[in-house]
Design an enzyme around this catalytic site. Sequence first.
Site, mmCIF file in Angstrom:
data_model
loop_
_atom_site.group_PDB
_atom_site.id
_atom_site.type_symbol
_atom_site.label_atom_id
_atom_site.label_comp_id
_atom_site.label_asym_id
_atom_site.label_seq_id
_atom_site.Cartn_x
_atom_site.Cartn_y
_atom_site.Cartn_z
ATOM 1 N N ALA A 99 0.832 -1.209 0.000
ATOM 2 C CA ALA A 99 0.000 0.000 0.000
ATOM 3 C C ALA A 99 0.868 1.262 0.000
ATOM 4 O O ALA A 99 0.530 2.256 -0.651
ATOM 5 C CB ALA A 99 -0.942 0.007 1.200
ATOM 6 N N ASP A 142 -7.868 -1.482 4.410
ATOM 7 C CA ASP A 142 -8.185 -2.310 5.567
ATOM 8 C C ASP A 142 -7.027 -3.223 5.897
ATOM 9 O O ASP A 142 -6.231 -3.586 5.013
ATOM 10 C CB ASP A 142 -9.391 -3.196 5.268
ATOM 11 C CG ASP A 142 -9.025 -4.258 4.247
ATOM 12 O OD1 ASP A 142 -8.665 -5.388 4.642
ATOM 13 O OD2 ASP A 142 -9.052 -3.946 3.039
ATOM 14 N N GLY A 178 -5.959 -6.426 -0.347
ATOM 15 C CA GLY A 178 -6.518 -5.458 0.589
ATOM 16 C C GLY A 178 -5.573 -4.297 0.797
ATOM 17 O O GLY A 178 -4.833 -3.920 -0.124
ATOM 18 N N GLU A 179 -5.629 -3.680 1.977
ATOM 19 C CA GLU A 179 -4.768 -2.541 2.352
ATOM 20 C C GLU A 179 -5.144 -1.255 1.634
ATOM 21 O O GLU A 179 -4.592 -0.199 1.912
ATOM 22 C CB GLU A 179 -3.282 -2.812 2.034
ATOM 23 C CG GLU A 179 -2.696 -4.062 2.607
ATOM 24 C CD GLU A 179 -1.203 -4.210 2.244
ATOM 25 O OE1 GLU A 179 -0.656 -3.370 1.512
ATOM 26 O OE2 GLU A 179 -0.588 -5.177 2.733
ATOM 27 N N GLY A 180 -6.021 -1.349 0.640
ATOM 28 C CA GLY A 180 -6.310 -0.200 -0.212
ATOM 29 C C GLY A 180 -5.577 -0.268 -1.542
ATOM 30 O O GLY A 180 -5.671 0.658 -2.354
#
Lengths: 395, 395
Positions: B86, B163, B360-362
Amino acid sequence: ADPAALAAARAHQDSLTKPRGALGVLEEVAVRLAGAAAVSPPPLPTPAALAIFAADHGVHARGVTPWPQEVTVQMVGNFLAGGAVANAFAAQVGASVTVVDVGVAADLPPAPGLTVSKVAYGTADLSVGPAMTAEQVVAALEAGIAVARELVDQGARCLVTGDMGIANTTASAALICAFTGKDAAAVTGRGTGVDDETLARKIEVVRQALRVNGLAGRREGLPATGPANGREGADGQPVSAGDLSGGLPVGMGDLSGGLPERVEGTPEDGRAVPPLEVLAAVGGLEHAAIAGFVLGGAALGVPVILDGVIAGAAALAAAALAPAVVDHCVAGHRSAEPGHAAALDHLGLRPLVELELRLGEGTGGLLAHPLVCAAVRVMHEVATFDSAGVTDKEA
Amino acid sequence: ADPAALAAARAHQDSLTKPRGALGVLEEVAVRLAGAAAVSPPPLPTPAALAIFAADHGVHARGVTPWPQEVTVQMVGNFLAGGAVANAFAAQVGASVTVVDVGVAADLPPAPGLTVSKVAYGTADLSVGPAMTAEQVVAALEAGIAVARELVDQGARCLVTGDMGIANTTASAALICAFTGKDAAAVTGRGTGVDDETLARKIEVVRQALRVNGLAGRREGLPATGPANGREGADGQPVSAGDLSGGLPVGMGDLSGGLPERVEGTPEDGRAVPPLEVLAAVGGLEHAAIAGFVLGGAALGVPVILDGVIAGAAALAAAALAPAVVDHCVAGHRSAEPGHAAALDHLGLRPLVELELRLGEGTGGLLAHPLVCAAVRVMHEVATFDSAGVTDKEA
């Protein structure tokens, strides 16, 4: 591709703080570029330079598009004034824009950002004979190689292909048929938006172009065959684009060895048509120039992001000349044009952006540039499980 | 969405020097954002700010993932040190990164870039009763809203959801079942990579969570029903997350009117379960916070780019609370997780990036940011047929 760099890149990906494979297609892009560059991680592919190759098409006279031919030159003016979508997208990703006149059917006044390498005032009508002479194809190819070299000399570390040429999706469809063996109806699309009647005419024009130039009747996956299918002009006599078997008279380093004789697959019967002859028969000057641009970028070890169906058709020619160039290519996007998917499948490339664009100019290639950068950046900047103290479930 | 701005944006798109519709999905993105902003062209959605909401999950104890729970806190450390994917993607697109602890199961030392809004040390196990209390859901939602407000105050003009929470794809699957009516087997996926046995267990856990919390047996497209399906705890007695019907005690401007009573569709039988109660029953603290972040961004008139399946699940909750938020949302990507497509379909959003990411993580949201910027930039910078002197075939 360099096997050691490929292996090192894969191992490096698996050591980074993310589940293995979690970056999907982007991991494969980064690994492929490592293989192409023969070093892992590969260099960051930035800054990018877009070259928009502009040319006109004799087949325009056949009514394959509702746009008048002068839109080519009008859009060149728009690019040079910074007003086109390609300019906005280039600004977004920090890419330079160079417009290259390889065959616009008008004289263009000198302007900053314009390179004049005009080979002809447009091609001949591919539906009645070869679109270009052998000399024209080579000149356009060399123009594309020269632009690649100049942009890399100026600091570009990623090249993006662009095109402008009213009617060039017709030539693209014919090239894709010739190189992939697909049927004209399967790969000919609505381009910038033609109605049913025009589409039917366009398909018929593509069929005629293949027939007249001796490229019809190929089985899928096999190269065009010669004598068996005949090769006749509008008058029923065989036509010729001249002798292209001598190959490309430029120094291409490792790539030059494969150029003259390379054909794809095995001819079923009769002679195989050399790639340059296919290009001469049904291509456009911008297709030939983009093929050269791809060859040049690959020879210089710089990634080349392919834009849409015109670039896909040109890349088929480049790959037929020198298969290793595909390692250096990234498919920027997949356009709405059906032939594009066929071209990318044939090249074994998976597109990064699939947003139903059908504009050309390099717009889809530019959109992909940040994705390619992100893929490579991961290999430079992301911590490993060890270095970050993150527990690896598979360790 | 503002009808006048939508109409103006469509007309503007059609006046630009490109064939109508040639930018495909990107034209629709730009038009939607004009409608959301009630002005055409809409503001450029830059700079972007990523907020990574981190939390842990009681359901982790059920063995739904091979990753140990402490990876949540380890990855928070990695984000703060700049070593995660991210971070690399945020650097690529020029986005700031804020990590928000809404429910990590450990105390985190203060650090630049870390906002501590801890609501709990993780959720309760959703497979035996509600994951959260009513108060916890509201607190997490408010934390998300506050982060949105703070980032916009600091100059962000686009928010990207992120997230981190080991086991959060399990809670996401349960939320998606509850809000869309899909079957657990259809929306539960392998997350960061589970084997067949773990996947089967994960599906059973999701089913159990829905059953225990009275959310099972919904028909697709209808909201969860209450008494008819029972709502029982592990001991067979009904459980309750408390009274959530009172709505959200925050000033949300236009959005607040719809919050308390809103449910989707029509209950088939028995009571409809209010969205906040669904969130409390089977959500995670990061889901609640992201729902608040989406509501906050929408209330502030800023586009919100949704990341993957966690964001999709959270956005379903936000949309159930206030349907108008969807106008402000852009689906950054579609992940490999099957529930994500179901969530996006339900929201009516088309993803911009489809590259089989499952991190995830954006990360997927960040990749989409340049595409969203490019879509909007076209409306600011591209010349019209008239201004550029380009012939319009349809004029």
